[in-house]
Design an enzyme around this catalytic site. Structure first.
Site, PDB file in Angstrom:
ATOM      1  N   LYS A 177       0.855  -1.190   0.000  1.00  0.00           N
ATOM      2  CA  LYS A 177       0.000   0.000   0.000  1.00  0.00           C
ATOM      3  C   LYS A 177       0.892   1.242   0.000  1.00  0.00           C
ATOM      4  O   LYS A 177       1.476   1.616   1.008  1.00  0.00           O
ATOM      5  CB  LYS A 177      -0.896   0.057   1.246  1.00  0.00           C
ATOM      6  CG  LYS A 177      -1.933   1.173   1.108  1.00  0.00           C
ATOM      7  CD  LYS A 177      -2.358   1.787   2.420  1.00  0.00           C
ATOM      8  CE  LYS A 177      -1.443   2.819   2.967  1.00  0.00           C
ATOM      9  NZ  LYS A 177      -1.389   4.096   2.240  1.00  0.00           N
ATOM     10  N   GLU A 252      10.636   1.264   9.979  1.00  0.00           N
ATOM     11  CA  GLU A 252      11.572   2.370   9.756  1.00  0.00           C
ATOM     12  C   GLU A 252      10.834   3.637  10.140  1.00  0.00           C
ATOM     13  O   GLU A 252       9.980   4.115   9.388  1.00  0.00           O
ATOM     14  CB  GLU A 252      11.971   2.449   8.275  1.00  0.00           C
ATOM     15  CG  GLU A 252      12.631   1.208   7.721  1.00  0.00           C
ATOM     16  CD  GLU A 252      14.005   0.956   8.303  1.00  0.00           C
ATOM     17  OE1 GLU A 252      14.534   1.819   9.026  1.00  0.00           O
ATOM     18  OE2 GLU A 252      14.538  -0.126   8.039  1.00  0.00           O
ATOM     19  N   CYS A 286      13.776  11.161   6.900  1.00  0.00           N
ATOM     20  CA  CYS A 286      13.967  10.803   8.314  1.00  0.00           C
ATOM     21  C   CYS A 286      15.445  10.797   8.687  1.00  0.00           C
ATOM     22  O   CYS A 286      15.772  10.769   9.868  1.00  0.00           O
ATOM     23  CB  CYS A 286      13.313   9.469   8.616  1.00  0.00           C
ATOM     24  SG  CYS A 286      13.688   8.238   7.386  1.00  0.00           S
ATOM     25  N   GLU A 383      11.098  16.072  14.340  1.00  0.00           N
ATOM     26  CA  GLU A 383      11.654  16.041  12.986  1.00  0.00           C
ATOM     27  C   GLU A 383      11.193  17.297  12.264  1.00  0.00           C
ATOM     28  O   GLU A 383       9.987  17.548  12.188  1.00  0.00           O
ATOM     29  CB  GLU A 383      11.076  14.838  12.236  1.00  0.00           C
ATOM     30  CG  GLU A 383      11.898  13.602  12.333  1.00  0.00           C
ATOM     31  CD  GLU A 383      11.348  12.512  11.415  1.00  0.00           C
ATOM     32  OE1 GLU A 383      12.143  11.826  10.792  1.00  0.00           O
ATOM     33  OE2 GLU A 383      10.117  12.333  11.339  1.00  0.00           O
TER      34      GLU A 383
HETATM   35  P1  ADP Z   1       3.516  11.149   7.453  1.00  0.00           P
HETATM   36  O1  ADP Z   1       2.547  11.935   8.281  1.00  0.00           O
HETATM   37  O2  ADP Z   1       4.855  11.769   7.386  1.00  0.00           O
HETATM   38  O3  ADP Z   1       2.957  10.757   6.141  1.00  0.00           O
HETATM   39  P2  ADP Z   1       2.756   8.756   8.687  1.00  0.00           P
HETATM   40  O4  ADP Z   1       3.447   7.799   9.558  1.00  0.00           O
HETATM   41  O5  ADP Z   1       1.538   9.407   9.209  1.00  0.00           O
HETATM   42  O6  ADP Z   1       3.815   9.820   8.245  1.00  0.00           O
HETATM   43  O7  ADP Z   1       2.374   8.059   7.345  1.00  0.00           O
HETATM   44  C1  ADP Z   1       3.204   7.122   6.723  1.00  0.00           C
HETATM   45  C2  ADP Z   1       2.363   6.170   5.940  1.00  0.00           C
HETATM   46  O8  ADP Z   1       1.537   5.448   6.820  1.00  0.00           O
HETATM   47  C3  ADP Z   1       1.420   6.849   4.974  1.00  0.00           C
HETATM   48  O9  ADP Z   1       1.338   6.114   3.803  1.00  0.00           O
HETATM   49  C4  ADP Z   1       0.114   6.868   5.691  1.00  0.00           C
HETATM   50  O10 ADP Z   1      -0.941   6.877   4.785  1.00  0.00           O
HETATM   51  C5  ADP Z   1       0.175   5.578   6.467  1.00  0.00           C
HETATM   52  N1  ADP Z   1      -0.652   5.571   7.689  1.00  0.00           N
HETATM   53  C6  ADP Z   1      -1.061   6.608   8.427  1.00  0.00           C
HETATM   54  N2  ADP Z   1      -1.820   6.198   9.456  1.00  0.00           N
HETATM   55  C7  ADP Z   1      -1.886   4.845   9.369  1.00  0.00           C
HETATM   56  C8  ADP Z   1      -2.496   3.809  10.141  1.00  0.00           C
HETATM   57  N3  ADP Z   1      -3.217   4.065  11.238  1.00  0.00           N
HETATM   58  N4  ADP Z   1      -2.330   2.536   9.727  1.00  0.00           N
HETATM   59  C9  ADP Z   1      -1.605   2.256   8.644  1.00  0.00           C
HETATM   60  N5  ADP Z   1      -0.988   3.167   7.889  1.00  0.00           N
HETATM   61  C10 ADP Z   1      -1.129   4.446   8.241  1.00  0.00           C
END
Ligand code: ADP
Length: 479
Positions: A177, A252, A286, A383
């Site tokens: 995904k 990561e 990161c 960050e």
């Molecule tokens: P950022 O805010 O920098 O995008 P995130 O950790 O929020 O960092 O997002 C990283 C990835 O994880 C994105 O692809 C986001 O769509 C996905 N993501 C965000 N929330 C969830 C969740 N609860 N479960 C799975 N994936 C998530």
């Protein structure tokens, strides 16, 4: 301009077929530099996510039973197709992510896939001398099963190839995904994988609601491994969800990289390396230098070298020639950077350059240098994820190492010194998963990337990255 239409896919890949969502719903992807619509991708639901997992599970016995040479050949073909389509892939990335084209080109370079293709043939086990007569003891490596992957928007291609390459090389099948803001890079890679002869079900790519898909991937009994790149906050949620079924996990997560400059360095060269590392993806990485510690005796001279470099950065649409810094991913990202900079200035930091949103508007933030940073400022703890260099002075080696380690993160750290003993001491004592000594752009397909403490678990890249998709089985044979 390069024609991207043959690689712009607005459907998802499930079981070798390109499909839309059952509901017909889509997600709009916009260009952060212009707000133009790049296209739409399917907003997949629970059923489609489960179909993708079932397809990967069904393909696993066939894919894992192929010889390493057969898997490797398909991966090599995939690599070749990526290499011949670099221009289109880079442009797609710039349109959806914003990073300058030259940088997108470097990222798209398919080194991760080639390395995985080569290493597929070197997944060795061991024969262990036996403690019992007429018994053979073996330790063999076997693929874990179906790997569920969630990747972020900041490196829309590399974060995928660094996970998918080793997983497929190991014999795992994949449900990927990608981030909803940068799905076209992922789908284009998927198209090339299909053209390379990837059997149906081996690589499935779905786009949709992240928490929903994340929940299914982390709890589904047919998923054996989760690999996630993103924030520490989301990493914790995924780990919690995966805990009941004890799925293997690679995480990561966030960083807060220190960049330490001692007084014996080539000041100009070091300032240039800092600026280059910070400019990557507009600071949205990161491993981007986050807390810059400069020895007090060279502090002013260092700023004097850094200032013209950053003032000379060309801010603009990443498709324009000569642009160093593109837009941030969206306006929310700009608001976050502005909050951190404003907090630092309110608490006494000096703004030497920038310090505000860029006049181009939308998602652009001005290249910024702050000095007089203190540990209690939010910018020292979070960050930054923007083109901001935040500098503090130090005097003493032990104290700066202690300060650098005073964070819950432990992803990457950098130290600049020409004193060999000090380089060895400091790199040993920095509590980080990776340390650059006199260099600050250090990731490479063959080296282990990952963090300690709350920056995550496991490694990507290198043999460690391949091991992440393998289990060790011990077999004892009485002959
Ligand atoms: P950022 O805010 O920098 O995008 P995130 O950790 O929020 O960092 O997002 C990283 C990835 O994880 C994105 O692809 C986001 O769509 C996905 N993501 C965000 N929330 C969830 C969740 N609860 N479960 C799975 N994936 C998530």
């Amino acid at each position: 301009m390069t024609d991207i239409t043959p690689l712009m896919m607005d459907k998802n890949l499930i079981n070798g077929v390109w499909v839309g969502s059952l509901s017909g719903k889509t997600i709009i992807v916009t260009n952060p530099a212009t707000d133009d619509i790049v296209g739409t991708v399917p907003d997949m639901g629970v059923d489609e996510t489960e179909q993708a997992i079932e397809a990967a599970d069904k393909a696993f016995p066939m894919w894992s039973a192929m010889t390493a040479y057969e898997r490797s050949e398909i991966l090599e073909k995939w690599h070749d197709l990526i290499a011949t389509n670099i221009e289109a892939l880079a442009l797609i990335m710039t349109l959806e992510n914003g990073k300058p084209l030259a940088e997108a080109r470097t990222e798209v370079s398919p080194a991760n896939i080639l390395w995985a293709a080569e290493e597929a043939k070197r997944i060795y086990g061991r024969i262990i001398p036996s403690n019992v007569k007429n018994r053979q003891l073996q330790a063999v490596k076997q693929p874990i099963g179906v790997a569920g992957m969630i990747t972020p928007w900041n490196f829309p291609s590399a974060m995928i190839t660094r996970k998918v390459g080793p997983a497929l090389a190991a014999g795992c099948t994949v449900v990927l995904k990608p981030d909803h803001r940068t799905p076209f890079s992922a789908l284009a890679l998927g198209m090339l994988a299909v053209s390379a002869g990837m059997p149906k079900g081996v690589l499935n790519i779905i786009t949709g609601d992240a928490p929903m898909i994340g929940k299914i991937l982390t709890t589904h009994p047919k998923i054996g491994k989760i690999s996630f790149t993103g924030s520490t906050q989301v990493g914790r949620i995924l780990a919690e969800q995966a805990a009941p079924s004890l799925k293997k996990m690679s995480l990561e997560l966030g960083g807060n990289a220190p960049f330490i400059v001692f007084d014996d360095v080539d000041i100009k060269e070091t300032a240039s390396r800092l600026a280059t590392a910070k400019a990557r993806n507009m600071g949205q990485s990161c491993v981007s230098p986050n807390r810059v510690y400069v020895h007090e005796t060279i502090h002013d001279a260092f700023i004097a070298e850094l200032l013209p470099i950053m003032a000379g950065w060309k801010v603009g649409n990443g498709t324009e020639a000569g642009v160093t810094v593109g837009p941030l991913i969206d306006s929310k990202a700009v608001e976050k950077v502005a909050r951190l900079v404003d907090d630092a200035i309110k608490k006494g930091a000096t703004c030497v350059l920038g310090g505000k949103a860029h006049e181009l508007g939308r998602s652009f933030y001005s290249p910024t240098i702050l000095t007089g940073i203190m540990p209690d400022m939010d910018i020292s703890r979070a960050e930054i994820f923007g083109p901001v260099i935040a500098i503090q002075k130090f005097t003493d080696e032990d104290a700066v190492v202690k300060a650098a380690n005073d964070t819950e993160f432990g992803l990457a750290a950098y130290v600049f010194t020409n004193d060999l003993g000090r380089a060895a001491r400091v790199s040993t004592h920095l509590q980080y998963g990776q340390v650059g000594v006199n260099c600050a752009v250090i990731s490479f397909a063959a080296t282990p990337f990952g963090g300690i403490k709350q920056s995550g678990m496991g490694r990507e890249g290198g043999t460690e990255g391949l091991d992440a998709y393998l289990e060790t089985k011990y077999i004892a044979i009485q002959t």
